[in-house]
Design a protein around this motif. Structure first.
Motif, PDB file in Angstrom:
ATOM      1  N   MET A   1       0.847  -1.192   0.000  1.00 48.47           N
ATOM      2  CA  MET A   1       0.000   0.000   0.000  1.00 48.47           C
ATOM      3  C   MET A   1       0.883   1.242   0.000  1.00 48.47           C
ATOM      4  O   MET A   1       1.841   1.346   0.749  1.00 48.47           O
ATOM      5  N   SER A   2       0.547   2.202  -0.816  1.00 47.80           N
ATOM      6  CA  SER A   2       1.378   3.399  -0.946  1.00 47.80           C
ATOM      7  C   SER A   2       1.314   4.259   0.306  1.00 47.80           C
ATOM      8  O   SER A   2       0.277   4.403   0.929  1.00 47.80           O
ATOM      9  N   THR A   3       2.478   4.816   0.691  1.00 47.93           N
ATOM     10  CA  THR A   3       2.525   5.747   1.821  1.00 47.93           C
ATOM     11  C   THR A   3       2.802   7.159   1.343  1.00 47.93           C
ATOM     12  O   THR A   3       3.056   8.043   2.140  1.00 47.93           O
ATOM     13  N   ASP A   4       2.790   7.374   0.039  1.00 45.15           N
ATOM     14  CA  ASP A   4       3.044   8.688  -0.543  1.00 45.15           C
ATOM     15  C   ASP A   4       1.849   9.591  -0.255  1.00 45.15           C
ATOM     16  O   ASP A   4       0.725   9.304  -0.651  1.00 45.15           O
ATOM     17  N   SER A   5       2.081  10.678   0.469  1.00 44.69           N
ATOM     18  CA  SER A   5       0.994  11.559   0.887  1.00 44.69           C
ATOM     19  C   SER A   5       0.807  12.759  -0.042  1.00 44.69           C
ATOM     20  O   SER A   5       0.013  13.646   0.244  1.00 44.69           O
ATOM     21  N   ARG A   6       1.550  12.792  -1.147  1.00 44.64           N
ATOM     22  CA  ARG A   6       1.410  13.921  -2.066  1.00 44.64           C
ATOM     23  C   ARG A   6       0.059  13.888  -2.774  1.00 44.64           C
ATOM     24  O   ARG A   6      -0.609  12.868  -2.833  1.00 44.64           O
ATOM     25  N   ALA A   7      -0.324  15.033  -3.335  1.00 46.69           N
ATOM     26  CA  ALA A   7      -1.633  15.183  -3.961  1.00 46.69           C
ATOM     27  C   ALA A   7      -1.750  14.306  -5.206  1.00 46.69           C
ATOM     28  O   ALA A   7      -0.735  13.836  -5.751  1.00 46.69           O
ATOM     29  N   PRO A   8      -2.977  14.075  -5.688  1.00 44.68           N
ATOM     30  CA  PRO A   8      -3.184  13.271  -6.895  1.00 44.68           C
ATOM     31  C   PRO A   8      -2.505  13.844  -8.134  1.00 44.68           C
ATOM     32  O   PRO A   8      -2.237  13.119  -9.091  1.00 44.68           O
ATOM     33  N   ILE A   9      -2.244  15.149  -8.126  1.00 46.82           N
ATOM     34  CA  ILE A   9      -1.483  15.785  -9.198  1.00 46.82           C
ATOM     35  C   ILE A   9      -0.557  16.801  -8.543  1.00 46.82           C
ATOM     36  O   ILE A   9      -0.986  17.578  -7.682  1.00 46.82           O
ATOM     37  N   TYR A  10       0.715  16.782  -8.915  1.00 50.04           N
ATOM     38  CA  TYR A  10       1.679  17.697  -8.316  1.00 50.04           C
ATOM     39  C   TYR A  10       2.833  17.923  -9.291  1.00 50.04           C
ATOM     40  O   TYR A  10       3.048  17.161 -10.243  1.00 50.04           O
ATOM     41  N   ARG A  11       3.582  18.976  -9.041  1.00 50.12           N
ATOM     42  CA  ARG A  11       4.716  19.326  -9.888  1.00 50.12           C
ATOM     43  C   ARG A  11       5.974  18.682  -9.324  1.00 50.12           C
ATOM     44  O   ARG A  11       6.281  18.820  -8.135  1.00 50.12           O
ATOM     45  N   ASP A  12       6.716  17.945 -10.169  1.00 50.47           N
ATOM     46  CA  ASP A  12       7.970  17.329  -9.763  1.00 50.47           C
ATOM     47  C   ASP A  12       9.115  18.079 -10.450  1.00 50.47           C
ATOM     48  O   ASP A  12       9.351  17.901 -11.644  1.00 50.47           O
ATOM     49  N   PRO A  13       9.834  18.944  -9.718  1.00 50.40           N
ATOM     50  CA  PRO A  13      10.910  19.740 -10.320  1.00 50.40           C
ATOM     51  C   PRO A  13      12.023  18.870 -10.906  1.00 50.40           C
ATOM     52  O   PRO A  13      12.608  19.218 -11.936  1.00 50.40           O
ATOM     53  N   GLU A  14      12.319  17.749 -10.263  1.00 51.89           N
ATOM     54  CA  GLU A  14      13.400  16.895 -10.743  1.00 51.89           C
ATOM     55  C   GLU A  14      13.068  16.290 -12.109  1.00 51.89           C
ATOM     56  O   GLU A  14      13.926  16.183 -12.982  1.00 51.89           O
ATOM     57  N   ALA A  15      11.808  15.903 -12.278  1.00 55.16           N
ATOM     58  CA  ALA A  15      11.389  15.332 -13.562  1.00 55.16           C
ATOM     59  C   ALA A  15      10.954  16.416 -14.540  1.00 55.16           C
ATOM     60  O   ALA A  15      10.729  16.132 -15.718  1.00 55.16           O
ATOM     61  N   ASP A  16      10.846  17.668 -14.039  1.00 49.49           N
ATOM     62  CA  ASP A  16      10.376  18.792 -14.848  1.00 49.49           C
ATOM     63  C   ASP A  16       9.035  18.444 -15.511  1.00 49.49           C
ATOM     64  O   ASP A  16       8.822  18.689 -16.693  1.00 49.49           O
TER      65      ASP A  16
ATOM     66  N   TRP B   1       4.547  17.516 -14.646  1.00 50.62           N
ATOM     67  CA  TRP B   1       3.404  17.353 -13.759  1.00 50.62           C
ATOM     68  C   TRP B   1       3.161  15.865 -13.591  1.00 50.62           C
ATOM     69  O   TRP B   1       3.129  15.115 -14.574  1.00 50.62           O
ATOM     70  N   ILE B   2       2.977  15.415 -12.346  1.00 50.53           N
ATOM     71  CA  ILE B   2       2.747  13.999 -12.069  1.00 50.53           C
ATOM     72  C   ILE B   2       1.264  13.787 -11.783  1.00 50.53           C
ATOM     73  O   ILE B   2       0.686  14.432 -10.907  1.00 50.53           O
ATOM     74  N   PHE B   3       0.657  12.895 -12.535  1.00 49.62           N
ATOM     75  CA  PHE B   3      -0.742  12.501 -12.316  1.00 49.62           C
ATOM     76  C   PHE B   3      -0.760  11.074 -11.774  1.00 49.62           C
ATOM     77  O   PHE B   3      -0.084  10.204 -12.318  1.00 49.62           O
ATOM     78  N   ARG B   4      -1.547  10.849 -10.748  1.00 49.32           N
ATOM     79  CA  ARG B   4      -1.722   9.482 -10.259  1.00 49.32           C
ATOM     80  C   ARG B   4      -2.812   8.795 -11.090  1.00 49.32           C
ATOM     81  O   ARG B   4      -3.891   9.348 -11.286  1.00 49.32           O
ATOM     82  N   THR B   5      -2.535   7.584 -11.530  1.00 53.73           N
ATOM     83  CA  THR B   5      -3.491   6.865 -12.362  1.00 53.73           C
ATOM     84  C   THR B   5      -4.834   6.678 -11.652  1.00 53.73           C
ATOM     85  O   THR B   5      -5.902   6.812 -12.259  1.00 53.73           O
ATOM     86  N   SER B   6      -4.808   6.394 -10.372  1.00 52.24           N
ATOM     87  CA  SER B   6      -6.045   6.122  -9.631  1.00 52.24           C
ATOM     88  C   SER B   6      -6.957   7.338  -9.536  1.00 52.24           C
ATOM     89  O   SER B   6      -8.161   7.198  -9.290  1.00 52.24           O
ATOM     90  N   SER B   7      -6.399   8.544  -9.728  1.00 53.51           N
ATOM     91  CA  SER B   7      -7.192   9.769  -9.619  1.00 53.51           C
ATOM     92  C   SER B   7      -7.503  10.404 -10.965  1.00 53.51           C
ATOM     93  O   SER B   7      -8.222  11.400 -11.030  1.00 53.51           O
ATOM     94  N   LEU B   8      -6.981   9.838 -12.026  1.00 50.06           N
ATOM     95  CA  LEU B   8      -7.097  10.483 -13.331  1.00 50.06           C
ATOM     96  C   LEU B   8      -8.549  10.569 -13.805  1.00 50.06           C
ATOM     97  O   LEU B   8      -8.904  11.463 -14.567  1.00 50.06           O
ATOM     98  N   GLY B   9      -9.384   9.658 -13.345  1.00 47.58           N
ATOM     99  CA  GLY B   9     -10.788   9.687 -13.731  1.00 47.58           C
ATOM    100  C   GLY B   9     -11.625  10.648 -12.922  1.00 47.58           C
ATOM    101  O   GLY B   9     -12.820  10.815 -13.204  1.00 47.58           O
ATOM    102  N   HIS B  10     -11.034  11.282 -11.914  1.00 46.87           N
ATOM    103  CA  HIS B  10     -11.776  12.273 -11.128  1.00 46.87           C
ATOM    104  C   HIS B  10     -12.071  13.500 -11.994  1.00 46.87           C
ATOM    105  O   HIS B  10     -11.451  13.702 -13.044  1.00 46.87           O
ATOM    106  N   CYS B  11     -12.966  14.334 -11.543  1.00 50.67           N
ATOM    107  CA  CYS B  11     -13.359  15.478 -12.355  1.00 50.67           C
ATOM    108  C   CYS B  11     -12.207  16.472 -12.527  1.00 50.67           C
ATOM    109  O   CYS B  11     -11.283  16.540 -11.712  1.00 50.67           O
ATOM    110  N   ASP B  12     -12.276  17.245 -13.605  1.00 53.26           N
ATOM    111  CA  ASP B  12     -11.237  18.236 -13.915  1.00 53.26           C
ATOM    112  C   ASP B  12     -10.991  19.177 -12.742  1.00 53.26           C
ATOM    113  O   ASP B  12      -9.847  19.489 -12.401  1.00 53.26           O
TER     114      ASP B  12
END
Length: 332
Positions: free
Chosen positions: A1-16, A18-29
């Motif tokens: 089970m994931s322990t990552d507490s970051r939001a379903p979408i967040y900015r990752d400076p290292e990867a330059d 936006w990170i989207f979580r697959t499990s939340s992608l179907g949520h509303c805009d």
């Protein structure tokens, strides 16, 4: 089970990116937009976090049952990603499932001889080959939807498995559901995992990023007019949303009957009922109304605190089975 507490979408400076979580992608805009722009979500009510952990436990139990019934599940919780322009979609699959033809035949015979121990088993067309596997545990409300139309009305879950198919290269899907109230398992084979078009998913990702970058982060979102942003909040979007107080979408009055539960005197309410309460108390200004049979409920805790969110509704029962009807009513 994931322990990552970051939001379903967040900015990752290292990867330059936006990170989207697959499990939340179907949520509303709008929900994803508010997360990305740094708005403060309403806190989870007491009991809701236990729903998530309960689900993980149930799904683990389900995988154990499937292995005992002859199935093989490889690559459990394996991480995958999909790059889409300025975004990276990340997620972890529940596994890759397979079974030999002989064991599959035996499993179907067991189901036929013991129908009371299973839910819906729909594996016509599945030959036992290695295919994408997704497992869920459903409470009362989601089981009603599943029994009526399987994944057809569950857009978030359809989006999730469609992305997993793109990530892994698998075209077919075996979807597994374990019912929390009974422990019964249901399975359905989908000859095509692509239930939501990739172009729709790509357009959604780009639409949200464009809106976020045009608006910036950290602004005061109360009263934000999303109609000018091109973002949507579909009426069939289901489940918990932490930004209902920022959204001007009107919720329909809802009524649902909770499952029968047996709770020793003084213990907290079953997590399935907590989920129902949360679902029915999404809109700011709604009050939960309880209809109960006499003598069943010993004590009802605070139902609506002064805050905008119901901070956990705890019911105490005598040592018996009780059925509650919950409903929300718009305040005048």
């Amino acid at each position: 089970m994931s322990t990552d507490s970051r939001a379903p979408i967040y900015r990752d400076p290292e990867a330059d990116s936006w990170i989207f979580r697959t499990s939340s992608l179907g949520h509303c805009d709008l929900e994803l937009f508010f997360h990305a722009t740094g708005q403060s979500p309403m806190p989870y009510p007491k009991g809701l976090t236990s729903v998530f952990s309960d689900g993980h436990v149930w799904e683990t139990v389900g995988k154990i049952l499937l292995r005992e019934l002859g199935f093989t599940i490889e690559e459990p919780d394996t991480h995958y990603s999909w790059s889409v322009g300025k975004a990276i979609i990340r997620g972890s699959i529940d596994g890759i499932i397979s079974i030999t033809p002989a064991k599959l035949k035996r499993f179907l015979q067991i189901v036929k001889e013991n129908p009371e121990q299973f839910g819906t088993i729909e594996l016509d067309g599945y030959d036992g080959s290695r295919q994408l596997f997704e497992a869920k545990s459903f409470g009362v409300k989601l089981m009603e939807t599943w029994n009526k139309s399987r994944l057809e009305e569950l857009h978030t879950y359809k989006t999730q498995v469609s992305v997993y198919g793109k990530m892994t290269g698998f075209d077919e899907l075996v979807y597994f559901v374990i019912e929390k109230a009974t422990g019964k398992i249901s399975m359905k084979y989908y000859p095509s995992v692509k239930m939501v078009s990739y172009s729709e998913i790509i357009c959604k990702v780009r639409r949200i990023i464009d809106a976020v970058e045009a608006r910036g982060t950290g602004f005061a979102a109360v009263g934000y007019d999303h109609k000018t942003s091109g973002l949507s909040c579909p009426s069939d979007n289901h489940g918990y949303c932490p930004f209902n107080k920022l959204c001007d979408k009107k919720e329909k009055t809802t009524s649902v009957e909770a499952q029968s539960v047996k709770v020793p005197d003084g213990e907290e309410l079953d997590s399935n009922i907590v989920r129902t309460i949360v679902d029915l108390t999404k809109r700011r200004g709604s009050k939960p109304q309880l209809t109960k049979t006499p003598e069943e409920i010993v004590e009802v805790g605070d139902t609506v605190p002064e805050e905008d969110w119901v901070d956990g509704l705890v019911l105490q029962y005598k040592d018996l089975c009780a059925s509650i009807t919950l409903a929300t009513k718009e305040l005048e």
